[in-house]
Design an enzyme around this catalytic site. Sequence first.
Site, PDB file in Angstrom:
ATOM      1  N   ARG A  37       0.833  -1.213   0.000  1.00 33.15           N
ATOM      2  CA  ARG A  37       0.000   0.000   0.000  1.00 33.15           C
ATOM      3  C   ARG A  37       0.858   1.249   0.000  1.00 33.15           C
ATOM      4  N   GLY A  41      -0.237   0.834   8.025  1.00 30.99           N
ATOM      5  CA  GLY A  41      -1.427   0.721   8.891  1.00 30.99           C
ATOM      6  C   GLY A  41      -2.444  -0.309   8.436  1.00 30.99           C
ATOM      7  N   GLY A  42      -2.266  -0.856   7.224  1.00 32.89           N
ATOM      8  CA  GLY A  42      -3.115  -1.964   6.782  1.00 32.89           C
ATOM      9  C   GLY A  42      -4.580  -1.606   6.594  1.00 32.89           C
ATOM     10  N   CYS A  44      -6.957  -1.809   8.776  1.00 30.56           N
ATOM     11  CA  CYS A  44      -7.515  -1.121   9.942  1.00 30.56           C
ATOM     12  C   CYS A  44      -7.409   0.401   9.821  1.00 30.56           C
ATOM     13  N   LYS A  53     -14.912   4.296  12.053  1.00 27.08           N
ATOM     14  CA  LYS A  53     -15.248   4.959  13.323  1.00 27.08           C
ATOM     15  C   LYS A  53     -15.351   6.470  13.141  1.00 27.08           C
ATOM     16  N   GLY A 143      -2.886 -10.119   6.339  1.00 27.18           N
ATOM     17  CA  GLY A 143      -4.257  -9.690   6.606  1.00 27.18           C
ATOM     18  C   GLY A 143      -5.314 -10.365   5.755  1.00 27.18           C
ATOM     19  N   GLY A 179     -25.639  -9.066   4.163  1.00 29.73           N
ATOM     20  CA  GLY A 179     -24.858  -9.571   5.295  1.00 29.73           C
ATOM     21  C   GLY A 179     -25.117  -8.749   6.543  1.00 29.73           C
ATOM     22  N   GLU A 186     -22.513  -1.610  11.163  1.00 25.36           N
ATOM     23  CA  GLU A 186     -21.804  -0.346  11.439  1.00 25.36           C
ATOM     24  C   GLU A 186     -21.992   0.632  10.274  1.00 25.36           C
ATOM     25  N   HIS A 443     -19.331   5.964  41.075  1.00 25.89           N
ATOM     26  CA  HIS A 443     -20.728   6.335  40.835  1.00 25.89           C
ATOM     27  C   HIS A 443     -20.779   7.800  40.405  1.00 25.89           C
TER      28      HIS A 443
HETATM   29  P1  FAD Z   1      -4.346  -5.996   7.574  1.00 25.50           P
HETATM   30  O1  FAD Z   1      -4.730  -4.843   8.390  1.00 25.50           O
HETATM   31  O2  FAD Z   1      -5.278  -6.469   6.533  1.00 25.50           O
HETATM   32  O3  FAD Z   1      -2.948  -5.606   6.914  1.00 25.50           O
HETATM   33  C1  FAD Z   1      -2.293  -6.438   6.021  1.00 25.50           C
HETATM   34  C2  FAD Z   1      -1.423  -5.565   5.134  1.00 25.50           C
HETATM   35  O4  FAD Z   1      -0.607  -6.440   4.359  1.00 25.50           O
HETATM   36  C3  FAD Z   1      -2.204  -4.727   4.136  1.00 25.50           C
HETATM   37  O5  FAD Z   1      -1.833  -3.366   4.269  1.00 25.50           O
HETATM   38  C4  FAD Z   1      -1.805  -5.273   2.775  1.00 25.50           C
HETATM   39  O6  FAD Z   1      -1.652  -4.243   1.806  1.00 25.50           O
HETATM   40  C5  FAD Z   1      -0.449  -5.899   3.065  1.00 25.50           C
HETATM   41  N1  FAD Z   1      -0.124  -7.005   2.174  1.00 25.50           N
HETATM   42  C6  FAD Z   1      -0.884  -8.094   1.882  1.00 25.50           C
HETATM   43  N2  FAD Z   1      -0.219  -8.933   1.081  1.00 25.50           N
HETATM   44  C7  FAD Z   1       0.979  -8.354   0.847  1.00 25.50           C
HETATM   45  C8  FAD Z   1       2.110  -8.735   0.083  1.00 25.50           C
HETATM   46  N3  FAD Z   1       2.142  -9.898  -0.578  1.00 25.50           N
HETATM   47  N4  FAD Z   1       3.166  -7.892   0.054  1.00 25.50           N
HETATM   48  C9  FAD Z   1       3.157  -6.716   0.728  1.00 25.50           C
HETATM   49  N5  FAD Z   1       2.130  -6.318   1.474  1.00 25.50           N
HETATM   50  C10 FAD Z   1       1.061  -7.127   1.534  1.00 25.50           C
HETATM   51  N6  FAD Z   1     -11.239  -4.626  13.709  1.00 25.50           N
HETATM   52  C11 FAD Z   1     -11.353  -4.201  14.986  1.00 25.50           C
HETATM   53  O7  FAD Z   1     -10.758  -4.789  15.880  1.00 25.50           O
HETATM   54  N7  FAD Z   1     -12.115  -3.102  15.299  1.00 25.50           N
HETATM   55  C12 FAD Z   1     -12.803  -2.428  14.354  1.00 25.50           C
HETATM   56  O8  FAD Z   1     -13.478  -1.450  14.673  1.00 25.50           O
HETATM   57  C13 FAD Z   1     -12.722  -2.864  13.009  1.00 25.50           C
HETATM   58  N8  FAD Z   1     -13.390  -2.215  12.035  1.00 25.50           N
HETATM   59  C14 FAD Z   1     -13.267  -2.633  10.741  1.00 25.50           C
HETATM   60  C15 FAD Z   1     -14.003  -1.972   9.773  1.00 25.50           C
HETATM   61  C16 FAD Z   1     -13.922  -2.375   8.449  1.00 25.50           C
HETATM   62  C17 FAD Z   1     -14.716  -1.628   7.403  1.00 25.50           C
HETATM   63  C18 FAD Z   1     -13.062  -3.452   8.097  1.00 25.50           C
HETATM   64  C19 FAD Z   1     -12.930  -3.873   6.668  1.00 25.50           C
HETATM   65  C20 FAD Z   1     -12.341  -4.126   9.064  1.00 25.50           C
HETATM   66  C21 FAD Z   1     -12.445  -3.736  10.397  1.00 25.50           C
HETATM   67  N9  FAD Z   1     -11.764  -4.400  11.425  1.00 25.50           N
HETATM   68  C22 FAD Z   1     -11.900  -3.984  12.719  1.00 25.50           C
HETATM   69  C23 FAD Z   1     -10.899  -5.550  11.149  1.00 25.50           C
HETATM   70  C24 FAD Z   1      -9.420  -5.118  11.149  1.00 25.50           C
HETATM   71  O9  FAD Z   1      -9.250  -4.118  10.172  1.00 25.50           O
HETATM   72  C25 FAD Z   1      -8.526  -6.306  10.854  1.00 25.50           C
HETATM   73  O10 FAD Z   1      -8.793  -7.351  11.774  1.00 25.50           O
HETATM   74  C26 FAD Z   1      -7.062  -5.929  10.983  1.00 25.50           C
HETATM   75  O11 FAD Z   1      -6.733  -4.884  10.108  1.00 25.50           O
HETATM   76  C27 FAD Z   1      -6.166  -7.133  10.690  1.00 25.50           C
HETATM   77  O12 FAD Z   1      -4.832  -6.763  10.803  1.00 25.50           O
HETATM   78  P2  FAD Z   1      -3.691  -7.521  10.000  1.00 25.50           P
HETATM   79  O13 FAD Z   1      -2.422  -6.831  10.382  1.00 25.50           O
HETATM   80  O14 FAD Z   1      -3.783  -8.968  10.201  1.00 25.50           O
HETATM   81  O15 FAD Z   1      -4.002  -7.274   8.452  1.00 25.50           O
HETATM   82  P1  NAI Z   2     -19.281 -10.930   9.254  1.00 27.82           P
HETATM   83  O1  NAI Z   2     -18.735 -12.285   9.228  1.00 27.82           O
HETATM   84  O2  NAI Z   2     -19.272 -10.160  10.527  1.00 27.82           O
HETATM   85  O3  NAI Z   2     -20.790 -10.926   8.757  1.00 27.82           O
HETATM   86  C1  NAI Z   2     -21.138 -11.423   7.505  1.00 27.82           C
HETATM   87  C2  NAI Z   2     -22.612 -11.752   7.522  1.00 27.82           C
HETATM   88  O4  NAI Z   2     -23.007 -12.042   6.203  1.00 27.82           O
HETATM   89  C3  NAI Z   2     -22.963 -12.955   8.371  1.00 27.82           C
HETATM   90  O5  NAI Z   2     -24.036 -12.615   9.216  1.00 27.82           O
HETATM   91  C4  NAI Z   2     -23.333 -14.016   7.349  1.00 27.82           C
HETATM   92  O6  NAI Z   2     -24.297 -14.932   7.831  1.00 27.82           O
HETATM   93  C5  NAI Z   2     -23.879 -13.170   6.239  1.00 27.82           C
HETATM   94  N1  NAI Z   2     -23.822 -13.759   4.911  1.00 27.82           N
HETATM   95  C6  NAI Z   2     -22.851 -14.532   4.370  1.00 27.82           C
HETATM   96  N2  NAI Z   2     -23.158 -14.845   3.102  1.00 27.82           N
HETATM   97  C7  NAI Z   2     -24.344 -14.255   2.825  1.00 27.82           C
HETATM   98  C8  NAI Z   2     -25.176 -14.191   1.690  1.00 27.82           C
HETATM   99  N3  NAI Z   2     -24.819 -14.788   0.548  1.00 27.82           N
HETATM  100  N4  NAI Z   2     -26.328 -13.492   1.758  1.00 27.82           N
HETATM  101  C9  NAI Z   2     -26.690 -12.861   2.911  1.00 27.82           C
HETATM  102  N5  NAI Z   2     -25.934 -12.893   4.016  1.00 27.82           N
HETATM  103  C10 NAI Z   2     -24.771 -13.563   3.975  1.00 27.82           C
HETATM  104  O7  NAI Z   2     -18.509 -10.145   8.093  1.00 27.82           O
HETATM  105  P2  NAI Z   2     -18.392  -8.610   7.751  1.00 27.82           P
HETATM  106  O8  NAI Z   2     -19.494  -7.833   8.360  1.00 27.82           O
HETATM  107  O9  NAI Z   2     -18.173  -8.550   6.290  1.00 27.82           O
HETATM  108  O10 NAI Z   2     -17.057  -8.213   8.485  1.00 27.82           O
HETATM  109  C11 NAI Z   2     -15.844  -8.916   8.216  1.00 27.82           C
HETATM  110  C12 NAI Z   2     -14.966  -8.936   9.423  1.00 27.82           C
HETATM  111  O11 NAI Z   2     -14.367  -7.662   9.629  1.00 27.82           O
HETATM  112  C13 NAI Z   2     -15.723  -9.212  10.716  1.00 27.82           C
HETATM  113  O12 NAI Z   2     -15.913 -10.582  10.906  1.00 27.82           O
HETATM  114  C14 NAI Z   2     -14.794  -8.654  11.741  1.00 27.82           C
HETATM  115  O13 NAI Z   2     -13.818  -9.620  12.020  1.00 27.82           O
HETATM  116  C15 NAI Z   2     -14.147  -7.483  11.013  1.00 27.82           C
HETATM  117  N6  NAI Z   2     -14.771  -6.230  11.450  1.00 27.82           N
HETATM  118  C16 NAI Z   2     -14.741  -5.909  12.767  1.00 27.82           C
HETATM  119  C17 NAI Z   2     -15.348  -4.764  13.225  1.00 27.82           C
HETATM  120  C18 NAI Z   2     -15.325  -4.478  14.669  1.00 27.82           C
HETATM  121  O14 NAI Z   2     -14.588  -5.114  15.400  1.00 27.82           O
HETATM  122  N7  NAI Z   2     -16.104  -3.525  15.156  1.00 27.82           N
HETATM  123  C19 NAI Z   2     -16.012  -3.834  12.323  1.00 27.82           C
HETATM  124  C20 NAI Z   2     -16.008  -4.288  10.949  1.00 27.82           C
HETATM  125  C21 NAI Z   2     -15.393  -5.430  10.553  1.00 27.82           C
END
Ligand code: FAD
Ligand code: NAI
Length: 464
Positions: A37, A41-42, A44, A53, A143, A179, A186, A443
Site C-alpha cells: 500500500r 497501517g493496513g 484497519c 469509526k 491480513g 450480510g 456499522e 458512581h
Molecule cells: P491488515 O490490516 O489487513 O494488513 C495487512 C497488510 O498487508 C495490508 O496493508 C496489505 O496491503 C499488506 N499485504 C498483503 N499482502 C501483501 C504482500 N504480498 N506484500 C506486501 N504487502 C502485503 N477490527 C477491529 O478490531 N475493530 C474495528 O473497529 C474494526 N473495524 C473494521 C471496519 C472495516 C470496514 C473493516 C474492513 C475491518 C475492520 N476491522 C476492525 C478488522 C481489522 O481491520 C482487521 O482485523 C485488521 O486490520 C487485521 O490486521 P492484519 O495486520 O492482520 O491485516
Molecule cells: P461478518 O462475518 O461479521 O458478517 C457477515 C454476515 O453475512 C454474516 O451474518 C453471514 O451470515 C452473512 N452472509 C454470508 N453470506 C451471505 C449471503 N450470501 N447473503 C446474505 N448474508 C450472507 O462479516 P463482515 O461484516 O463482512 O465483516 C468482516 C470482518 O471484519 C468481521 O468478521 C470482523 O472480524 C471485522 N470487522 C470488525 C469490526 C469491529 O470489530 N467492530 C467492524 C467491521 C469489521
Amino acid sequence: MADYDFDVLVIGAGPGGYVAAIRAAQLGLKTACAESRETLGGTCLNVGCIPSKALLHASELFDEAAHGTMAKWGIKASNVEIDLGTMHDSRREAVKGLTGGIEFLFKKNKIEWLKGIASFESAGTVKVGERTVRAKNIVIATGSSVTPLPGVAVDQERIVDSTGALELAQVPQHLVVIGGGVIGLELGSVWRRLGAKVTVVEYLDQILPGMDAEVRKESNKIFKKQGFELRLSTKVTGVTRNGDTVALTVEPSAGGQAETIEADVVLVSIGRKPNTDGLALDKAGLAVNARGQVETDHEFRTSVPGIWAIGDVIPGPMLAHKAEDEGIAVAENISGLTGIVNHAVIPNVVYTMPEIAGVGLTEEEAREHGEIKVGKFPMLANSRAKTNREPDGFVKVIADARTDRVLGVWIISSLAGTMIAQAAQAMEFGATSEDIAYTCHAHPTHSEALKEAAMAVTGKPIHI
Ligand code: FAD
Ligand code: NAI
C-alpha cells in the site's frame, strides 16, 4: 547475520505487522517490513477500523443534533445540515494522521519499509518489488480482504464493498446491505443516520452470528426500532445494476418465492478472506488450510522453521487488537522471550449506538461446558445511563456454577466498547463474579451495571 539482510522481515504493515515490526526493533532485531500500500497501517487504519469509526462518530453527531435528545436538554439546533464533503475530509484527515504516525514510528525504530508486493522465492528469501532480501525470520501478516459474492461485480459506485461504502459521495436513498454482520450494521448505521433507508439481507435467521443469542435478539429489536429493515433467513440470488439503480433478487434461504428489491446502493459485506494470493507460499514449503488460512502453533510458528504468521491471515477472530497482540507475542518469541496471547479472552465490539460487546463464552457455549449461573442488569436501571437517556441494553455476566469463575460477559450499552475492557481484565486474572461484585465502581458510571450484573449472578443486585 552473515547470510541475512535482516533478523526479521514482516510481510504486511497492518496492526499485526507494524506492531510486530516495532516490537522486534525495540528488542534490538534488525527489522524490515514489506507493504504494498501507499501508506502503512493496513486495512484497519486505511479502510477499516479508523475511517469507519470516523464516519460513525460524525453521523452520530448529526443524528444527535437532528433527531436526538438534545432538545429534551433544552438545546435547540435548527437547520442541521450535512456537508458530506467536509465529513469525508475529516475522515481522511484522521486516516492520514494515524498512517503518518506509523511511518514516524518506523523511522524512529529504524525499521526499513520495503515498498511493494512481497512473494517468497524460498523459505528464507523474499522478493519485494525489484529487490530480493534474505531474513532469518519472516512473519506473514498479510491480513484479509473482502469476500466476494459469486456473480456480483463490485463497481464501488452502486455496488460497493466496505471500502466503497466509506467513500459514497451522496447519501443513498435506499441502501441494501448484504450480510447482517459487523460491517453491515456499522456502515448501515452510518448511512441510516445520515438519511438513507437501510435494508439488511441476512442469510441466517438472526444478525451478528457468533455473538450471544440473547444479545443478537435484543440488538435486532434495537436496530428495528432505529428504522433498519432486517430481512432474515433471506438469500440474494442476483444483483443487477441498471444505470443509477440496482435490482436485487432475493428468496427465503430455505428456498421459496423470489422477489425483487430496488436499491440505489448495495453494500456487499458477507465476510473477509485471508490474503495469501501472490505470496508464492509453495516456494517456502507452506500450504493453506481449507479456509485459506496459514496455520500456526501457539507461538505463531508455521510448519516451516523461521516462518511465522499472525493476524487475519491465521485462524481466529479477524480483529485489529487480536492482530496487534499477536504482533507483540511473535516478536517476543522470535527474540527468545515468551510471547503469549490468550485467545479465550479477546473482546469483540460492534460500534453502533448502542455499542454491542462481548468477551469469552456465549451463554449457549458456556452451557455446553457445564452448569452455569447468569446475572443480568438492564441499562435502564443504571442511574447514569438513565439520566443520559441511554436506556437500551443490558449487561450479562456468565459464571461457572461451581467455581463462580467468570466465563463470559456481554454488554449492550452506549459505552459497551469501553466497559468490556474491565470484563476482559477480570477474566484474564481468573476473576469470579464475586470479585467483580465486591470491586468498588465509581458512581455514577455505566460500569456500575457490570458490578450489578455480577451481583445478580448470586441473586442480589441492589437497583432492581
Ligand atoms: P491488515 O490490516 O489487513 O494488513 C495487512 C497488510 O498487508 C495490508 O496493508 C496489505 O496491503 C499488506 N499485504 C498483503 N499482502 C501483501 C504482500 N504480498 N506484500 C506486501 N504487502 C502485503 N477490527 C477491529 O478490531 N475493530 C474495528 O473497529 C474494526 N473495524 C473494521 C471496519 C472495516 C470496514 C473493516 C474492513 C475491518 C475492520 N476491522 C476492525 C478488522 C481489522 O481491520 C482487521 O482485523 C485488521 O486490520 C487485521 O490486521 P492484519 O495486520 O492482520 O491485516
Ligand atoms: P461478518 O462475518 O461479521 O458478517 C457477515 C454476515 O453475512 C454474516 O451474518 C453471514 O451470515 C452473512 N452472509 C454470508 N453470506 C451471505 C449471503 N450470501 N447473503 C446474505 N448474508 C450472507 O462479516 P463482515 O461484516 O463482512 O465483516 C468482516 C470482518 O471484519 C468481521 O468478521 C470482523 O472480524 C471485522 N470487522 C470488525 C469490526 C469491529 O470489530 N467492530 C467492524 C467491521 C469489521
